[in-house]
Every structure is written in structure tokens, then in C-alpha cells.
Write a protein that holds these residues in place. Structure first.
Motif, PDB file in Angstrom:
ATOM      1  N   PHE A  38      68.717 126.489  29.269  1.00 42.17           N
ATOM      2  CA  PHE A  38      67.408 125.913  28.974  1.00 42.17           C
ATOM      3  C   PHE A  38      67.215 125.709  27.470  1.00 42.17           C
ATOM      4  CE2 PHE A  38      66.262 127.028  33.317  1.00 42.17           C
ATOM      5  CZ  PHE A  38      65.528 125.900  33.677  1.00 42.17           C
ATOM      6  N   ALA A  39      67.809 126.564  26.654  1.00 38.44           N
ATOM      7  CA  ALA A  39      67.705 126.396  25.205  1.00 38.44           C
ATOM      8  C   ALA A  39      68.370 125.089  24.786  1.00 38.44           C
ATOM      9  CB  ALA A  39      68.358 127.576  24.490  1.00 38.44           C
ATOM     10  N   GLY A  40      69.534 124.816  25.357  1.00 40.08           N
ATOM     11  CA  GLY A  40      70.219 123.571  25.040  1.00 40.08           C
ATOM     12  C   GLY A  40      69.447 122.350  25.502  1.00 40.08           C
ATOM     13  N   GLY A  55      57.900 122.175  26.978  1.00 38.35           N
ATOM     14  CA  GLY A  55      57.921 122.681  28.354  1.00 38.35           C
ATOM     15  C   GLY A  55      59.206 123.418  28.665  1.00 38.35           C
ATOM     16  N   VAL A  56      60.326 122.834  28.260  1.00 42.27           N
ATOM     17  CA  VAL A  56      61.618 123.472  28.501  1.00 42.27           C
ATOM     18  C   VAL A  56      61.769 124.696  27.597  1.00 42.27           C
ATOM     19  CG1 VAL A  56      64.119 123.125  28.485  1.00 42.27           C
ATOM     20  CG2 VAL A  56      62.622 121.274  29.215  1.00 42.27           C
ATOM     21  N   ALA A  57      61.256 124.611  26.368  1.00 47.00           N
ATOM     22  CA  ALA A  57      61.331 125.752  25.454  1.00 47.00           C
ATOM     23  C   ALA A  57      60.529 126.932  25.995  1.00 47.00           C
ATOM     24  CB  ALA A  57      60.814 125.354  24.074  1.00 47.00           C
ATOM     25  N   GLU A  58      59.402 126.650  26.627  1.00 50.74           N
ATOM     26  CA  GLU A  58      58.604 127.722  27.220  1.00 50.74           C
ATOM     27  C   GLU A  58      59.363 128.385  28.372  1.00 50.74           C
ATOM     28  OE1 GLU A  58      54.357 128.341  29.513  1.00 50.74           O
ATOM     29  OE2 GLU A  58      54.552 126.678  28.114  1.00 50.74           O
ATOM     30  N   HIS A  60      62.576 128.607  28.535  1.00 45.48           N
ATOM     31  CA  HIS A  60      63.595 129.407  27.856  1.00 45.48           C
ATOM     32  C   HIS A  60      63.018 130.765  27.442  1.00 45.48           C
ATOM     33  CE1 HIS A  60      66.687 130.539  24.950  1.00 45.48           C
ATOM     34  NE2 HIS A  60      65.768 130.589  24.001  1.00 45.48           N
ATOM     35  N   VAL A  61      61.818 130.764  26.905  1.00 45.90           N
ATOM     36  CA  VAL A  61      61.174 132.009  26.474  1.00 45.90           C
ATOM     37  C   VAL A  61      60.880 132.913  27.672  1.00 45.90           C
ATOM     38  CG1 VAL A  61      59.082 132.970  25.429  1.00 45.90           C
ATOM     39  CG2 VAL A  61      60.233 131.027  24.362  1.00 45.90           C
ATOM     40  N   MET A  62      60.395 132.337  28.767  1.00 48.37           N
ATOM     41  CA  MET A  62      60.079 133.143  29.953  1.00 48.37           C
ATOM     42  C   MET A  62      61.334 133.775  30.551  1.00 48.37           C
ATOM     43  SD  MET A  62      57.021 133.044  29.817  1.00 48.37           S
ATOM     44  CE  MET A  62      55.925 133.388  31.101  1.00 48.37           C
ATOM     45  N   ILE A  63      62.420 133.032  30.592  1.00 45.64           N
ATOM     46  CA  ILE A  63      63.672 133.592  31.095  1.00 45.64           C
ATOM     47  C   ILE A  63      64.158 134.684  30.149  1.00 45.64           C
ATOM     48  CG2 ILE A  63      66.097 133.083  31.617  1.00 45.64           C
ATOM     49  CD1 ILE A  63      65.092 130.305  32.548  1.00 45.64           C
ATOM     50  N   GLY A  64      63.926 134.491  28.845  1.00 42.93           N
ATOM     51  CA  GLY A  64      64.261 135.534  27.887  1.00 42.93           C
ATOM     52  C   GLY A  64      63.491 136.815  28.158  1.00 42.93           C
ATOM     53  N   MET A  65      62.230 136.685  28.539  1.00 44.63           N
ATOM     54  CA  MET A  65      61.433 137.874  28.871  1.00 44.63           C
ATOM     55  C   MET A  65      61.964 138.567  30.121  1.00 44.63           C
ATOM     56  SD  MET A  65      57.576 136.736  28.006  1.00 44.63           S
ATOM     57  CE  MET A  65      57.117 136.213  26.368  1.00 44.63           C
ATOM     58  N   VAL A  66      62.381 137.796  31.103  1.00 48.56           N
ATOM     59  CA  VAL A  66      63.004 138.380  32.303  1.00 48.56           C
ATOM     60  C   VAL A  66      64.293 139.092  31.904  1.00 48.56           C
ATOM     61  CG1 VAL A  66      64.154 137.811  34.483  1.00 48.56           C
ATOM     62  CG2 VAL A  66      61.963 136.746  33.911  1.00 48.56           C
ATOM     63  N   SER A  67      65.043 138.496  30.992  1.00 45.83           N
ATOM     64  CA  SER A  67      66.271 139.114  30.504  1.00 45.83           C
ATOM     65  C   SER A  67      65.980 140.453  29.819  1.00 45.83           C
ATOM     66  CB  SER A  67      66.979 138.156  29.539  1.00 45.83           C
ATOM     67  OG  SER A  67      68.201 138.683  29.117  1.00 45.83           O
ATOM     68  N   HIS A  68      64.874 140.535  29.070  1.00 47.32           N
ATOM     69  CA  HIS A  68      64.478 141.804  28.438  1.00 47.32           C
ATOM     70  C   HIS A  68      64.183 142.868  29.491  1.00 47.32           C
ATOM     71  CE1 HIS A  68      64.494 139.924  24.632  1.00 47.32           C
ATOM     72  NE2 HIS A  68      63.284 139.419  24.656  1.00 47.32           N
ATOM     73  N   LEU A  69      63.489 142.483  30.530  1.00 52.77           N
ATOM     74  CA  LEU A  69      63.166 143.427  31.601  1.00 52.77           C
ATOM     75  C   LEU A  69      64.447 143.934  32.272  1.00 52.77           C
ATOM     76  CD1 LEU A  69      61.106 144.889  33.379  1.00 52.77           C
ATOM     77  CD2 LEU A  69      61.010 142.845  34.796  1.00 52.77           C
ATOM     78  N   ILE A  70      65.345 143.024  32.570  1.00 50.10           N
ATOM     79  CA  ILE A  70      66.622 143.425  33.162  1.00 50.10           C
ATOM     80  C   ILE A  70      67.386 144.320  32.183  1.00 50.10           C
ATOM     81  CG2 ILE A  70      68.863 142.606  33.994  1.00 50.10           C
ATOM     82  CD1 ILE A  70      67.369 140.051  34.941  1.00 50.10           C
ATOM     83  N   GLY A  71      67.313 143.992  30.896  1.00 49.56           N
ATOM     84  CA  GLY A  71      67.977 144.799  29.877  1.00 49.56           C
ATOM     85  C   GLY A  71      67.452 146.223  29.822  1.00 49.56           C
ATOM     86  N   LEU A  72      66.138 146.382  29.968  1.00 54.01           N
ATOM     87  CA  LEU A  72      65.564 147.730  30.012  1.00 54.01           C
ATOM     88  C   LEU A  72      66.079 148.517  31.208  1.00 54.01           C
ATOM     89  CD1 LEU A  72      61.821 147.275  28.983  1.00 54.01           C
ATOM     90  CD2 LEU A  72      63.534 148.699  27.854  1.00 54.01           C
ATOM     91  N   LEU A  73      66.107 147.872  32.355  1.00 56.07           N
ATOM     92  CA  LEU A  73      66.632 148.529  33.553  1.00 56.07           C
ATOM     93  C   LEU A  73      68.114 148.850  33.389  1.00 56.07           C
ATOM     94  CD1 LEU A  73      64.861 146.364  36.282  1.00 56.07           C
ATOM     95  CD2 LEU A  73      64.266 148.694  35.551  1.00 56.07           C
ATOM     96  N   GLN A  74      68.835 147.969  32.707  1.00 55.28           N
ATOM     97  CA  GLN A  74      70.258 148.192  32.468  1.00 55.28           C
ATOM     98  C   GLN A  74      70.467 149.417  31.577  1.00 55.28           C
ATOM     99  OE1 GLN A  74      72.544 144.741  31.237  1.00 55.28           O
ATOM    100  NE2 GLN A  74      73.878 146.041  30.008  1.00 55.28           N
ATOM    101  N   ILE A  75      69.605 149.609  30.581  1.00 54.30           N
ATOM    102  CA  ILE A  75      69.709 150.791  29.718  1.00 54.30           C
ATOM    103  C   ILE A  75      69.538 152.057  30.557  1.00 54.30           C
ATOM    104  CG2 ILE A  75      68.575 152.103  27.876  1.00 54.30           C
ATOM    105  CD1 ILE A  75      67.888 149.372  26.579  1.00 54.30           C
TER     106      ILE A  75
END
Length: 143
Positions: A38-40, A55-58, A60-75
Motif C-alpha cells: 500500500f505504501a508503494g 486514501g491509500v496512504a491512510e 497504509h497507516v491503518m495496516i501499520g497499526m495492525v502490524s504494531h498490535l501483532i508485534g506486541l503479541l509477538q513480543i
């Protein structure tokens, strides 16, 4: 006769902990890959420079937030795999580093794409190495 091999053999890491870590690492990798796609798509090249499709940049940001949540669970999963599970400790450190690099992405975008993109590539490389390790037989060995 005394069986020496059973005294020196080490049982593998808990399959539940390892499977949880594997799923979270894979989900984290997929979310990062989708965010990069989405960033590309968000970048629009014009004669006057680079702009963004908001719209596409937004997205990208929302998927990044989901990635942060998954990252916390991964920790959490990596620490449980390491401490009570007696698995390797470096995945917990790698997971923490990925989370910190992900948070840094928000601030690096304010500096510009010159810092945001290389940090994203670093994240992708570290996550690719972690994903390959998580699904390898080495991940099931106790330390």
C-alpha cells in the motif's frame, strides 16, 4: 544396562508456545508486506515531485497499526517461548527491536521518505530472518 541417551536428550520446546510464535511471526510478516504494498501504491510521481494518494496512504497507516498490535503479541509470545519455554532468547529481542523500529516509522515519516523507507527495509529484513528461523527445525530446540 543404563540408557545414556535418554539422560542427555533434551525435550523440545512446548509445541503450543512455538506454534503461537510461528503464527504471530508469519502474521506480522504478512501485515508488513501488505503495508509495504500500500505504501508503494500511495506514492504518486508527477512532474513537480512526489505526492501521496491520501486514501491509500491512510490504508497504509491503518495496516501499520495492525502490524504494531501483532508485534506486541509477538513480543509476549517470544518472551513466553524464551523464559518458561526454555527456547532461544534472541527472538524476544528481535521482536522488541521490530516493535521499536515500527514505532519509529511514524516519526521517521515526518523527516521524510529518505528515513522512512530504509527503516521499513530494515524491518522487513529482520522479520524475514525471524520468520525463516521460526519455521525451521532449529526453533523447536531448547537452549
Amino acid at each position: 544396562m543404563h540408557d545414556v541417551t535418554s539422560a542427555t536428550s533434551v525435550s523440545p520446546v512446548s509445541s503450543g508456545l512455538l506454534y503461537t510464535l510461528r503464527v504471530l511471526v508469519l502474521a506480522h510478516a504478512v501485515s508488513l508486506l501488505v503495508a509495504a504494498m500500500f505504501a508503494g501504491q500511495a506514492l504518486v510521481f508527477t512532474d513537480t515531485g512526489i505526492t501521496a494518494d491520501l486514501g491509500v496512504a491512510e490504508t497504509h497507516v491503518m495496516i501499520g497499526m495492525v502490524s504494531h498490535l501483532i508485534g506486541l503479541l509477538q513480543i509476549v509470545a517470544a518472551v513466553l517461548y524464551w523464559r518458561p519455554g526454555r527456547g532461544a532468547g534472541w527472538p524476544a529481542l528481535a521482536s522488541l527491536a521490530l516493535f521499536v523500529l515500527g514505532i519509529a516509522q511514524h516519526f521517521l515519516l515526518a523527516i521524510g521518505l529518505g528515513a522512512h523507507v530504509p527503516n521499513g527495509v530494515l524491518m522487513f529484513g529482520l522479520l524475514a530472518l525471524t520468520t525463516v528461523w521460526a519455521w525451521s527445525p532449529a526453533a523447536s530446540r531448547r537452549r
